[in-house]
Design an enzyme around this catalytic site. Structure first.
Site, PDB file in Angstrom:
ATOM      1  N   ALA A 291     -13.406  25.542  -4.750  1.00 58.12           N
ATOM      2  CA  ALA A 291     -14.323  24.946  -3.777  1.00 58.12           C
ATOM      3  C   ALA A 291     -15.038  23.722  -4.333  1.00 58.12           C
ATOM      4  CB  ALA A 291     -15.341  25.983  -3.324  1.00 58.12           C
ATOM      5  N   GLU A 295     -10.132  18.435  -4.894  1.00 62.05           N
ATOM      6  CA  GLU A 295      -8.701  18.219  -5.104  1.00 62.05           C
ATOM      7  C   GLU A 295      -8.053  17.468  -3.945  1.00 62.05           C
ATOM      8  OE1 GLU A 295      -9.124  21.687  -2.554  1.00 62.05           O
ATOM      9  OE2 GLU A 295     -10.026  21.193  -4.479  1.00 62.05           O
ATOM     10  N   ASP A 337      -5.846 -23.289   5.660  1.00 62.00           N
ATOM     11  CA  ASP A 337      -5.136 -24.447   6.179  1.00 62.00           C
ATOM     12  C   ASP A 337      -5.632 -24.715   7.598  1.00 62.00           C
ATOM     13  OD1 ASP A 337      -3.357 -26.512   6.373  1.00 62.00           O
ATOM     14  OD2 ASP A 337      -1.620 -25.253   6.789  1.00 62.00           O
ATOM     15  N   ASP A 655       2.754 -24.057  -1.929  1.00 62.29           N
ATOM     16  CA  ASP A 655       1.456 -23.380  -1.831  1.00 62.29           C
ATOM     17  C   ASP A 655       1.436 -22.061  -2.600  1.00 62.29           C
ATOM     18  OD1 ASP A 655       0.457 -25.341  -0.202  1.00 62.29           O
ATOM     19  OD2 ASP A 655       1.058 -24.336   1.656  1.00 62.29           O
ATOM     20  N   ASN A 717     -19.492  19.824  -2.402  1.00 66.69           N
ATOM     21  CA  ASN A 717     -19.140  20.545  -3.623  1.00 66.69           C
ATOM     22  C   ASN A 717     -20.363  20.749  -4.526  1.00 66.69           C
ATOM     23  OD1 ASN A 717     -16.595  20.359  -2.577  1.00 66.69           O
ATOM     24  ND2 ASN A 717     -15.831  18.891  -4.046  1.00 66.69           N
TER      25      ASN A 717
END
Length: 921
Positions: A291, A295, A337, A655, A717
């Site tokens: 718990a 994960e 541009d 470019d 958690n």
């Protein structure tokens, strides 16, 4: 040998036969290509033009991978031990929840892989191919043998092909031959059948890149039959590298795992020594480890990235490199541009100046409809004279140069719903359109191209050596006025070539400046008669100046709004163009980019500056005109030297270095070359500046959602760890059982966290300053929020256990059942407040993220089913609740979300933010 056998032999050795024989072997015409009806039959025989990848990783192995974690294996061991001790209900419940959790993780990863696969499909390379006599663009994988393709500087070669024409064509073949310099190509060459790969100068091959020039070629091999395909068997499918963000999260995860397991071990020792029940303490600790350890975080982050990138695609921004997603949120400067990005890319010729006078052209867009008017020489009159352009010698010459020294094609609409369009460069398209307006379109098929020197951003002009029935052998050139004027010693006046005096040079320079001041892009035209055997090296000498053409590319309406959005977001927009400074300033002013003419720097002026001077000047410069690819690199580095994060757009092969040097390189998807796209982090599918700003907005939103998921998971958690740790510290029995901890992990972690990744981008995300590039993913502010919210979750759950067990005098099972419900509802409700650090759930709207709301409702009902269903209650060792228990659960479950929401409101008033709380049903 039969004709079929000869054709097969010729097709297998295309470098050993002439271009005509190669076409004949495939039954093709250089000008017509395949019929659309024949493609399916050819593809049925030869397949798709793609290299075979390694076998996919089996799904069952990916599923088993979900159960290889050490903690999960410990849980299986715990289940086996429980079964051995006849605790079959605990054993089966643990196994069931572990399997269910693994399935959820598996489907999360599958969803991410599918999303990434969809992105790869969208980003497949394109090829220019002639079919049914028309030039069109198709995915490279759709090419078949016999297709006639066009290639130019910057393109990836999409298949093995026999050259039909080649103009100054050089191909970088290092990937196949190891040759470090580009190989010069010759379409007329006929080579020995055993010529080595590096000597086949009349062929081009898949996996190589056009370095310069242009050409047309006949596809002779595709897919695994290409030279690259021959070695494809040695290639392995490479797994994508994790992004820096994922790596940082992985490192953070390792640290959190070590910290969590340390606390879990302390809880285990306290429970064991104080309660004396090793197996119960062991099972509880293993469940707590599952718990407490986040994960599911890597899978959720992958899903967040993949789904966010798909949202970007819908907004015309295709991200090629995942690390750029996190960089987007830190962009402080966007160098763009002008043509096609800030403007519509629908060039229209409006003004023409010749040695015989000036002319105005009516009509807009690509439809070849409009009139030609001669400007009145009487300054007191505004009346222009309508004329027939074909009868005006000087005007007709300029139109011929523009129409013949050209590679674009004008395509009529195929239905009433469609409009006229141009295939090729929009500037050349404008010249084709005005050529057609003059009624000269039928002459486009007249000239034969003997040789071409293509345009590039360094030369700023292009030249064609042509042979026509009417004009004879001629040289036509077009390009930047100052460049062509330098190549000319004479000018056309009517049908005569007269000396180009200094006074006339000044006249043309002033005419150029006047047209440019009207926001017109100006091209110069020049020509001269030629000899059929004239050396190609002499083609651009002694040209005769013909005139100027002024065209306009109107600014995009959405670009003006996007520039304003940039400023609100703390991002500096900068325009870089090859146009004249006056043209550039006129466009910039109309876009509200700048109203200060001193904020414009021309290329020659930039070249006189040192790097230190440029570093200081960039702060005061909004527009760069007459800029080259080298100038772009200097501009990028000047901003970066100040600590800024720079996004740079580009389309041409020259470019690519600047695009690669920028923090975020952006290629044009329509006008961009393959080389530039390969160097870029992101490709705009519509070449629109507004799409860059949209991508930055989405990038900020993706990063925000990842932080929301991180904050939610870690706070949950941390709260669970606090609950178990302080209960053990106080000498209390474990407030939760293993099965309960596993269920909490199932319903409150992975599923709500996944729904949080679908949170829409907050409306004010572009009203915040850019995120500092060096800001850690777990910042001080985020860490404090996790601790505070985890403390609320843990303390309310601990209070629930204490009240039930020590105030109400309930049994241990009853106290655990109450704590179990409080903790689950705590975390589920808190996921709603995790949608924003600033806005309340009322401001966001309850249905702002319907996926999260549905997820929370389902999980709440599941928890209620666990608490109310007699058979299920037994699995979780939960006695039924009475009214006082439900009231306590409801009150304590609402405490964390209520305090968090009140804190948001209090902080908003403290900082003086004007809030309008919207109640949405």
């Amino acid at each position: 040998m039969t004709t079929a056998e000869m054709n097969s032999e010729s097709a297998s050795q295309p470098h050993a036969i002439s271009a005509k024989d190669a076409l004949r072997a495939h039954g093709m015409s250089r000008e017509h290509g395949h019929n659309s009806t024949s493609i399916a039959a050819v593809r049925a025989e030869h397949g798709w033009n793609e290299l075979q990848e390694g076998p996919p990783y089996p799904w069952w192995k990916r599923l088993l991978g979900q159960f290889q974690d050490v903690v999960i294996l410990m849980l299986f061991c715990a289940a086996i031990i429980s079964g051995a001790l006849n605790e079959w209900s605990d054993s089966l419940a643990i196994i069931a929840i572990v399997i269910l959790n693994g399935l959820i993780g598996f489907f999360q990863e599958e969803r991410a892989q599918q999303a990434l696969a969809a992105l790869r499909k969208i980003s497949r390379p394109q090829a220019k191919v002639i079919r049914d006599g028309a030039l069109t663009t198709v995915p490279a994988m759709e090419l078949v043998p016999g297709d006639v393709i066009e290639i130019e500087a910057g393109d990836d070669i999409p298949a093995d092909a026999r050259l039909l024409t080649a103009f100054n064509l050089g191909v970088q073949e290092a990937a196949l031959t190891g040759e470090s310099v580009p190989t010069a190509k010759d379409s007329e060459a006929i080579l020995a059948a055993d010529a080595s790969l590096g000597d086949r100068r009349n062929m081009v091959y898949l996996g190589t890149i056009v370095a310069c020039g242009k050409g047309r070629a006949l596809v002779t091999a595709i897919g695994m039959r290409t030279e690259l395909g021959r070695i494809a068997g040695f290639l392995k499918q490479v797994e994508p590298e994790p992004t820096p963000l994922q790596l940082r999260l992985a490192e953070l995860g390792k640290t959190l795992v070590a910290l969590c397991l340390g606390i879990v071990f302390v809880v285990f020792l306290l429970q064991w020594f104080r309660q004396g029940k090793f197996l119960e303490a062991f099972l509880t600790s293993v469940g707590l480890a599952v718990a407490a350890v986040p994960e599911g975080l890597p899978a959720v982050v992958t899903v967040a990235l993949a789904l966010g990138l798909q949202r970007m695609v819908r907004r015309n921004a295709l991200v090629r490199k995942l690390p750029s997603v996190e960089t987007l949120g830190s962009v402080t400067v966007i160098c763009s541009d002008k043509t096609g990005t800030l403007t519509r890319n629908e060039m229209t010729v409006q003004e023409i100046v010749t040695g015989d006078g000036g002319f105005h052209v009516t009509g807009s867009g690509y439809a070849p409809r409009g009139n030609f008017l001669r400007h009145s020489s009487d300054t007191s009159s505004d009346a222009d004279t309508l004329l027939a352009p074909a009868k005006e010698i000087a005007l007709r010459r300029v139109l011929l140069i523009g129409g013949w020294c050209n590679n674009a094609r004008l395509q009529p609409p195929e239905s009433a719903e469609q409009s006229w369009s141009v295939v090729g460069d929009p500037t050349e398209g404008a010249l084709i359109v005005v050529f057609a307006k003059a009624g000269l379109g039928g002459e486009l098929s007249t000239p034969r191209v003997i040789h071409e020197i293509p345009f590039d951003s360094t030369r700023k002009h292009m030249t064609m050596f042509l042979d026509s029935r009417e004009e004879g052998t001629v040289i036509f050139a077009k390009g930047a006025p100052e460049v062509l004027l330098a190549l000319c010693q004479q000018e056309w006046v009517g049908a005569r070539a007269v000396p180009l005096t200094p006074e006339r040079r000044e006249f043309w320079s002033q005419a150029n400046a006047e047209l440019a001041s009207q926001a017109l892009r100006v091209l110069a035209m020049a020509s001269r008669p030629a000899q059929s055997g004239e050396p190609h090296s002499d083609l651009e000498s002694d040209l005769i100046f013909a005139g100027l053409v002024g065209m306009i590319d109107p600014p995009r309406d959405e670009a003006r709004a996007a520039i304003a959005t940039c400023r609100a977001a703390g991002i500096r927009p900068v325009m870089i163009t090859g146009d004249h400074p006056a043209t550039a300033f006129a466009i910039a002013r109309s876009l509200q980019l700048t109203s200060d003419e001193s904020a414009v720097i021309a290329g020659p002026q930039l070249e006189t500056m040192s790097d230190d001077e440029l570093r200081e000047r960039v702060l005061h410069t909004a527009v760069y005109a007459r800029a080259t690819a080298e100038h772009k690199i200097r501009i990028v580095k000047a901003w970066q030297s100040r600590g800024d994060i720079v996004a740079m757009t580009g389309d041409g092969v020259n470019d690519a270095p600047a695009v690669q040097a920028a923090n975020i390189g952006i290629a044009m998807g329509i006008a961009g070359t393959d080389v530039t796209k390969a160097a870029a982090d992101m490709v705009l599918t519509d070449d629109n500046f507004a799409s860059i700003v949209s991508a930055v907005e989405e990038g900020r939103g993706i990063y925000d959602n990842i932080r929301k998921v991180l904050q939610y998971l870690l706070a949950c958690n941390f709260g669970e760890l606090l609950l178990m740790f302080f209960a053990s510290l106080f000498g209390w029995p474990s407030p939760l059982l293993t099965i309960q901890l596993l269920w909490i992990n199932l319903v409150t972690d992975g599923i709500p966290a996944l729904a949080l990744t679908l949170e829409p981008t907050e409306t004010d995300v572009m009203q915040r300053p850019p995120r500092p590039a060096n800001e850690p993913i777990l910042s001080r502010h985020l860490g404090l929020a996790i601790i505070a919210q985890g403390f609320l979750v843990g303390s309310t759950s601990l209070i629930a256990f204490a009240i039930s067990r020590y105030y109400f005098g309930d049994s241990l099972e009853q106290a655990r059942a109450v704590t179990f419900c409080v903790l689950v509802y705590n975390e589920l409700l808190r996921s709603l407040s995790a949608r924003s650090d600033i806005k309340t759930v009322f401001e966001l709207g309850w249905f702002g993220n319907p996926w999260l709301l549905v997820t929370v409702v389902i999980c709440v009902l599941l928890q209620a089913a666990v608490a109310l269903t007699p058979g299920v209650r037994g699995w979780f060792e939960m006695p039924p609740h009475d009214t006082r228990h439900w009231v306590m659960i409801a009150v304590l479950a609402l405490v964390p979300i209520t305090l968090v929401e009140l804190t948001k409101i209090a902080l908003a008033f403290k900082h003086g933010r004007n809030r309008k709380v919207r109640l949405k049903e």
